[in-house]
Each structure stands twice: as C-alpha cells, then as structure tokens.
Enzyme design. Sequence first.
Site, PDB file in Angstrom:
ATOM      1  CG  HIS A  38      -2.092  -1.008   0.995  1.00 10.90           C
ATOM      2  ND1 HIS A  38      -3.228  -0.741   0.266  1.00 10.90           N
ATOM      3  CD2 HIS A  38      -2.205  -2.297   1.405  1.00 10.90           C
ATOM      4  CE1 HIS A  38      -4.010  -1.815   0.258  1.00 10.90           C
ATOM      5  NE2 HIS A  38      -3.403  -2.781   0.930  1.00 10.90           N
ATOM      6  CG  ASP A  40       1.114   0.534  -5.499  1.00  8.54           C
ATOM      7  OD1 ASP A  40       0.290   0.825  -4.601  1.00  8.54           O
ATOM      8  OD2 ASP A  40       0.858  -0.297  -6.411  1.00  8.54           O
ATOM      9  N   GLY A 128      -4.456 -12.519  -4.581  1.00  8.73           N
ATOM     10  CA  GLY A 128      -3.525 -11.443  -4.227  1.00  8.73           C
ATOM     11  C   GLY A 128      -2.189 -11.599  -4.934  1.00  8.73           C
ATOM     12  CB  SER A 130      -0.744  -9.429  -9.405  1.00  6.13           C
ATOM     13  OG  SER A 130      -0.854  -8.392 -10.287  1.00  6.13           O
ATOM     14  CB  SER A 132      -6.262  -7.792 -12.063  1.00  4.05           C
ATOM     15  OG  SER A 132      -6.984  -8.301 -10.994  1.00  4.05           O
ATOM     16  CG  ASP A 174      -0.461  -5.430  -8.588  1.00  3.30           C
ATOM     17  OD1 ASP A 174       0.479  -5.385  -7.771  1.00  3.30           O
ATOM     18  OD2 ASP A 174      -1.650  -5.492  -8.252  1.00  3.30           O
ATOM     19  CE1 TYR A 223      -5.080  -1.337  -3.269  1.00  4.60           C
ATOM     20  CE2 TYR A 223      -6.110   0.481  -4.441  1.00  4.60           C
ATOM     21  CZ  TYR A 223      -5.000  -0.292  -4.183  1.00  4.60           C
ATOM     22  OH  TYR A 223      -3.804  -0.022  -4.812  1.00  4.60           O
TER      23      TYR A 223
HETATM   24  C1  GLA Z   1      -3.143  -4.195  -5.050  1.00  2.00           C
HETATM   25  C2  GLA Z   1      -2.942  -3.041  -6.027  1.00  2.00           C
HETATM   26  C3  GLA Z   1      -1.494  -2.554  -6.009  1.00  2.00           C
HETATM   27  C4  GLA Z   1      -1.027  -2.267  -4.580  1.00  2.00           C
HETATM   28  C5  GLA Z   1      -1.350  -3.443  -3.662  1.00  2.00           C
HETATM   29  C6  GLA Z   1      -1.045  -3.140  -2.213  1.00  2.00           C
HETATM   30  O1  GLA Z   1      -2.418  -5.316  -5.476  1.00  2.00           O
HETATM   31  O2  GLA Z   1      -3.270  -3.441  -7.340  1.00  2.00           O
HETATM   32  O3  GLA Z   1      -1.374  -1.411  -6.826  1.00  2.00           O
HETATM   33  O4  GLA Z   1      -1.582  -1.078  -4.108  1.00  2.00           O
HETATM   34  O5  GLA Z   1      -2.715  -3.826  -3.745  1.00  2.00           O
HETATM   35  O6  GLA Z   1       0.305  -2.944  -2.016  1.00  2.00           O
END
Ligand code: GLA
Length: 392
Positions: A38, A40, A128, A130, A132, A174, A223
């Site tokens: 959290h 970025d 988690g 990534s 996406s 990500d 978020y």
């Molecule tokens: C998700 C978001 C990222 C980042 C993380 C937390 O993965 O897509 O951009 O903010 O949460 O670090």
Amino acid sequence: MAGVAQSLMTEDFRKLYGSAEGVRIFRAPGRVNLIGEHTDYNLGFVLPVALDLATYIAAAPSTDGKLRIYSEFRKEMREWNVADLAALTPARHWTDYPIGVAQELLCAGLAIAPANLLVRSSVPEGSGLSSSAALEVSTALAFLAGRLLDPLDLARLCQRAERNFVGMPCGIMDQYISVFGREHSAVEIDCRSLGRRFVELPAGITFVAVNTMVKHALAGSAYKDRVAECAAAVAGIKEKFPGVESLRDVSPEQLESVAPSLPAVVERRARHVVTEDARVGRYVEASTRGDLALMGELLVESHRSLQHDYEVSCAELDFLVDTALAIDGVLGSRMTGGGFGGCTVTMLRPDAVARFGQEMARAYQRQFQAAPQIYACRPSAGAGEVKDSEEF
Ligand code: GLA
C-alpha cells in the site's frame, strides 16, 4: 520436451477456433510483493518479484471484424464487433480487464485488429498474486500483436485500464512488475520516478506464498477507503508542510509533529505508509549485506503495521503469519498484496520448505476447514511473446 505446452496451447486454440493460422502466444506473470504494501499509490517504494505463475494468451487475426475472447478458467466465450469497442461501458465482469486495455490502446492511437483469443492462466484468481495485471498485460501484448510499445508505457496503459474502466484506483506495482520482472531478482520500484533497481536476493533463503483461499467482499471498497484516507493525511500534513505532495514526502519526524492534528485513523494509515516506505529501504540494504535475521524481522514488522495501523489484514492472514513464525527455519512472514484475504509470503530456509508446507496445511485445515494452496516463489522474467522453443 521444450515447446510441448506451447504446441498444446496452439492445438487447443485450433480446436476452439477451427484454425491456428498466424497464432502467437503471449505471457504475463503474476507477482508476489516481498515488502512495500500500500505504498505504490502513495508514490513510495515496493519490492515485488514476478512469478512463474502467469497468464498466457494465444491470439490470431480473425476475418469477420470480431474480437473473441475465451477464458478457460471461466469456460466462457465473449465476442464484440471491433468497431464497437471504443463505446463499451464496464460490465462488472472479467472481460472488463481486456476491454479496458483495448480502450486505452485506442486512446493511445493504437488500432485493435479483429482477433480470436484464448486465455489460459496459472495465476490463481483472487489470490492477491495479481491475476488482474497478468490478464491486462497479456491482453495488451495480444492486441499489440508484435507492435512495439515502450515497456513503461505498456505498464502505465494497463494501470489506466484498471483505474479508468475497471474502477479500481490501484497503484503501478502489479502492472510494472508483470512487465519488468527478472529471473533470480526482486525489483525495487520507485513509484514516483518509476525507476527500478534489480535486487539479487541472498543465498540460503527462499520464499513461499500461502493462499488463504478467501477474498473478503470488503477488499474493493476498503482499498478505495485507504486511498482516500491517505489523501486526507496528505491534505492535513500539507497545512504544516506545504511541500508535501504525497505520503512519500513525509518523514517519520514530520508525521510525529502533525500527529495530534490528524484524525486518529488517518494518522495510523499515514504511519503505516511512512514506516513501510522506510522498511523497503532497510530490507534492500539488509538483503545486500545478507542480514537474513533483519530481513525476517522487517517482514513481520510490515505485517503488524498492515494488521494494526492500516487494518487490511484478516483472521485467515494473521493465522497463517502466526503459524508460520512458529515453524523452525522460518525467518519472516507477512500478508502480501491488497489484503482482506489472498496470500501471505514467507521467507524461510530452503531445507524447511517441505515441513513448512505440511505444518501449514495441517494447522489451516484444523482452524478453517480448508486446504491452503502453497506456491514456491521463483523470481521470473517479465511479460513477452513466448518463443518457439519455450516451455511453460
Ligand atoms: C493491489 C494493487 C497494487 C497495490 C497493492 C497493495 O495489489 O493493485 O497497486 O496497491 O494492492 O500494495
């Protein structure tokens, strides 16, 4: 046996669409973030690793003006007229990711040609890790079909797709790591300058991700709340320190001096971000010195800060972290990614991996009556076209 999986995917593409003429395969990896959570979207620092879990897209031109996308995971085929892509609105569906990417490419003046796509992924959804970004980056490459785009522009375009079309105000981590991952390395990203430093991890440790197998409904809305709370913190801190543009600019001393004037929740959110940014630097430094004990401690500090100050952890994640820390050979553990479910990442000695897997599975099963999936985190290369001889 090199190239076997590739020819299988081509074969599956042929079965699905009747021909595999002109088919190309593109790959984009998922990631595990070692530390810097959290931070970025606060323009700070992160230290992710691209994984060998990845999304693959086989794509070939179509001749009827349509774009078709088949997801193996969803067992679902969708199609659109290419001429309609620019006007589509979000459908709250997995196809929002590729359509968002298509719209951003169109905005950048890059035409989308009619095509058939087959999506195959080993990145577990909602974990988690990534999935996406792996889908966004692999579809962008498939739509580009070999046209060159600066890699940083590619990452930023995919981030815009997620922010503008999917509606998730994510940072750049990500998409960036999916594009810029490197074998055997973690990547320290400065989310303001978008510069990077490859960090070779010391010998004698390995990383394992453990999946809670849950994604709490709160994840998306929380978020957005955190993004807003960080903006509120910046607004409050700016009153005393006008030069502050983001939490990245705030030192621990500055935060201390304005703390009494900030709402308590906002102050705790800011404290997480400010201390987490510092932890990334300390972790990289400890890694360079081979100080494994300090690296482990920093991971645990990061988790506690996410748990208590940022409040994005959950019972399952806390349980996995606490259980891991009691296992011999474990040096550190924390939640990774956005939180509210998904995975933890644990740093441990390679000879402890097998026992770790067994003990974690047993404990989690007993506590939550579910089998956690466990993944070895092998630092892998970033996105690109899969060449003829490559195995995946
Ligand atoms: C998700 C978001 C990222 C980042 C993380 C937390 O993965 O897509 O951009 O903010 O949460 O670090």
